[in-house]
Design an enzyme around this catalytic site. Structure first.
Site, PDB file in Angstrom:
ATOM      1  N   ASN A 106       0.816  -1.208   0.000  1.00 44.93           N
ATOM      2  CA  ASN A 106       0.000   0.000   0.000  1.00 44.93           C
ATOM      3  C   ASN A 106       0.864   1.278   0.000  1.00 44.93           C
ATOM      4  O   ASN A 106       2.063   1.212  -0.232  1.00 44.93           O
ATOM      5  CB  ASN A 106      -1.025   0.010   1.123  1.00 44.93           C
ATOM      6  CG  ASN A 106      -2.342   0.609   0.617  1.00 44.93           C
ATOM      7  OD1 ASN A 106      -2.368   1.742   0.146  1.00 44.93           O
ATOM      8  ND2 ASN A 106      -3.410  -0.162   0.690  1.00 44.93           N
ATOM      9  N   ARG A 107       0.232   2.421   0.256  1.00 43.33           N
ATOM     10  CA  ARG A 107       0.872   3.707  -0.061  1.00 43.33           C
ATOM     11  C   ARG A 107       1.585   4.372   1.122  1.00 43.33           C
ATOM     12  O   ARG A 107       1.109   4.280   2.253  1.00 43.33           O
ATOM     13  CB  ARG A 107      -0.196   4.684  -0.578  1.00 43.33           C
ATOM     14  CG  ARG A 107      -0.754   4.253  -1.911  1.00 43.33           C
ATOM     15  CD  ARG A 107      -1.889   5.134  -2.370  1.00 43.33           C
ATOM     16  NE  ARG A 107      -2.319   4.737  -3.714  1.00 43.33           N
ATOM     17  CZ  ARG A 107      -3.073   3.661  -3.948  1.00 43.33           C
ATOM     18  NH1 ARG A 107      -3.512   2.898  -2.962  1.00 43.33           N
ATOM     19  NH2 ARG A 107      -3.396   3.347  -5.188  1.00 43.33           N
ATOM     20  N   HIS A 132       3.231  -0.135  -2.799  1.00 36.06           N
ATOM     21  CA  HIS A 132       3.625  -1.544  -2.838  1.00 36.06           C
ATOM     22  C   HIS A 132       5.128  -1.764  -2.987  1.00 36.06           C
ATOM     23  O   HIS A 132       5.580  -2.601  -3.757  1.00 36.06           O
ATOM     24  CB  HIS A 132       2.881  -2.276  -3.960  1.00 36.06           C
ATOM     25  CG  HIS A 132       1.391  -2.307  -3.781  1.00 36.06           C
ATOM     26  ND1 HIS A 132       0.800  -2.401  -2.549  1.00 36.06           N
ATOM     27  CD2 HIS A 132       0.371  -2.277  -4.678  1.00 36.06           C
ATOM     28  CE1 HIS A 132      -0.513  -2.418  -2.698  1.00 36.06           C
ATOM     29  NE2 HIS A 132      -0.805  -2.330  -3.964  1.00 36.06           N
ATOM     30  N   HIS A 206      -1.294  -9.931  -2.873  1.00 39.20           N
ATOM     31  CA  HIS A 206      -2.154  -9.098  -3.720  1.00 39.20           C
ATOM     32  C   HIS A 206      -2.949  -9.934  -4.735  1.00 39.20           C
ATOM     33  O   HIS A 206      -3.155  -9.496  -5.870  1.00 39.20           O
ATOM     34  CB  HIS A 206      -1.289  -8.046  -4.427  1.00 39.20           C
ATOM     35  CG  HIS A 206      -2.017  -6.807  -4.820  1.00 39.20           C
ATOM     36  ND1 HIS A 206      -3.093  -6.818  -5.683  1.00 39.20           N
ATOM     37  CD2 HIS A 206      -1.844  -5.521  -4.455  1.00 39.20           C
ATOM     38  CE1 HIS A 206      -3.519  -5.580  -5.847  1.00 39.20           C
ATOM     39  NE2 HIS A 206      -2.787  -4.771  -5.108  1.00 39.20           N
ATOM     40  N   GLU A 341      -6.425  -7.390   0.775  1.00 32.66           N
ATOM     41  CA  GLU A 341      -5.019  -7.312   1.175  1.00 32.66           C
ATOM     42  C   GLU A 341      -4.963  -7.046   2.678  1.00 32.66           C
ATOM     43  O   GLU A 341      -5.177  -5.917   3.117  1.00 32.66           O
ATOM     44  CB  GLU A 341      -4.334  -6.182   0.403  1.00 32.66           C
ATOM     45  CG  GLU A 341      -4.400  -6.345  -1.107  1.00 32.66           C
ATOM     46  CD  GLU A 341      -4.360  -5.004  -1.833  1.00 32.66           C
ATOM     47  OE1 GLU A 341      -3.384  -4.265  -1.682  1.00 32.66           O
ATOM     48  OE2 GLU A 341      -5.332  -4.692  -2.557  1.00 32.66           O
TER      49      GLU A 341
END
Ligand code: GLA
Length: 379
Positions: A106-107, A132, A206, A341
């Site tokens: 994720n970010r 990611h 993912h 996720e």
């Protein structure tokens, strides 16, 4: 005397060489070459099969789950994850099909964070943000594999040593991911990592699921055990708020079709182009608990996700647009698969109020996620 010796010999033969319990199980693990990296290095495929015939295929490239065959309510097996038939597909640009993502799934906002007073800048690959793991995350590296099968439970362990500074992250990080398939129809994914410098870690898988084989997943019925979610800004970075799902299209506490509210005029849905949000799971932190359950009314397939993680990103495949053709040349159109996720919340390194993703030397990062497959008899 002679008779007694023969009897003892027979007893020995029966215990040592006679049929053993685990031999009645057809569970097995097989490996074979899957393809090659551009460097010429071989990529291997491990296929785990349990005694019920459920089968999980995982490759050493990105420790990717490339196939997952489960039965529908009439016992017909089908592959329920999106992906490709061979390495060519995985080597081309694709949205992390089946991959383990890391170091940070994720970010991370603006690809930057400060740790113990030191500022770090990461590779940015999602507008201004790092997503990611960066440009070349764990999804694009070759992992070393080791058979860790125990009686009746085929398993494979993947190891990757991410060097200090890779994609901007501090510390040599030794990451491990183990997939174990049990006879009670559970695929357990265990993640662990150690570091020699303080760093951040957030690994997940993912995989994109489609339990029906239909062009989209909008009729799948979803439950998420979360009273709150983390609303995002236009860059899909959490604002920091933990917002109650009550009265919003994010309330999946009761089984609801994914498509039932996906086109509502809710501002969060507009920002995500559908669902692309982290849910704050209700179970106590670090304890195994339910994240989500998905039922496909057509096939009867049920996927249940349990995890020790505090969050789950429910992504409804909004960016899939039909340009990618996957297994059997199938077109992967908008919302042809969904992801669950399991994770720590996005941008945790910049959000001190979120559960911490910091890993220090001498500590060990460990998380577990279990995918459980079953069928529902109802229509
Ligand atoms: C994650 C993100 C999505 C998207 C996909 C890959 O789930 O949250 O926004 O980037 O990965 O396409």
């Amino acid at each position: 005397m002679m008779l007694r010796a023969t009897a003892l010999l027979c007893l020995f033969w029966l215990t040592a060489c006679g049929p053993k319990k685990e031999e009645t199980s057809n569970a097995k693990i097989e490996s074979r070459p899957f393809g090659k990296m551009p460097s010429g290095q071989e990529v291997d495929l491990f296929t785990l099969t349990n005694s019920k015939g459920i089968e999980a295929g995982i490759i050493t490239y990105g420790a990717r789950l490339v196939s997952l065959k489960t039965p529908d309510r009439s016992g017909h097996f089908a592959d329920i994850v999106l992906g490709f038939d061979n390495m060519d597909g995985y080597l081309k640009e694709n949205p992390y099909f089946g991959a383990v993502v890391g170091r940070y799934g994720n970010r991370i906002a603006k690809g930057a964070f400060t740790l113990d007073g030191k500022a770090y800048t990461l590779a940015r690959n999602n507008g201004d943000n790092s997503l990611h793991g960066g440009v070349k995350g764990f999804d694009k590296v070759l992992w070393a594999a080791r058979d860790v099968t125990t009686s009746g439970a085929p398993g494979v362990e993947f190891t990757y040593l991410s060097p200090d500074g890779e994609e901007g992250y501090p510390g040599n990080l030794l990451a491990k991911v183990t997939y174990i398939l049990s006879d009670d129809n559970q695929l357990k994914i265990e993640y662990s990592a150690t570091t020699d410098k303080t760093t951040v870690v957030n690994m997940t898988n993912h995989a994109y699921y489609n339990l029906s084989g239909e062009p989209d997943i909008l009729n799948h019925v979803l439950t998420i055990d979360a009273d709150r979610f983390t609303p995002v800004d236009a860059g899909l970075i959490p604002t920091g708020e933990l917002k109650p799902v009550q009265g919003t299209p994010f309330d999946f506490r009761k089984p609801t079709a994914i498509g039932a509210r996906i086109n509502d005029s809710d501002p969060q849905l507009k920002l995500g182009g559908g669902y692309d949000h982290n849910f704050v799971l209700n179970h106590p932190e670090r304890e195994m608990g339910l994240a989500a359950r998905v039922t496909d009314p057509k096939s009867g397939r049920v996927l249940e996700v349990q995890t020790t993680e505090p969050g789950v990103q429910f992504y409804s495949g909004n960016f899939l647009d039909g340009t990618i053709h996957g297994k059997g040349n199938k077109e992967y159109g908008k919302r042809s698969g969904f992801c669950l996720e399991t994770q720590h919340y996005p941008d945790s390194p910049n959000k001190p109020s979120f559960p911490s993703t910091v890993l220090r030397p001498n500590d060990r990062y460990t998380t577990t996620t279990v995918l459980r497959f079953s069928v529902s008899s109802g229509t």
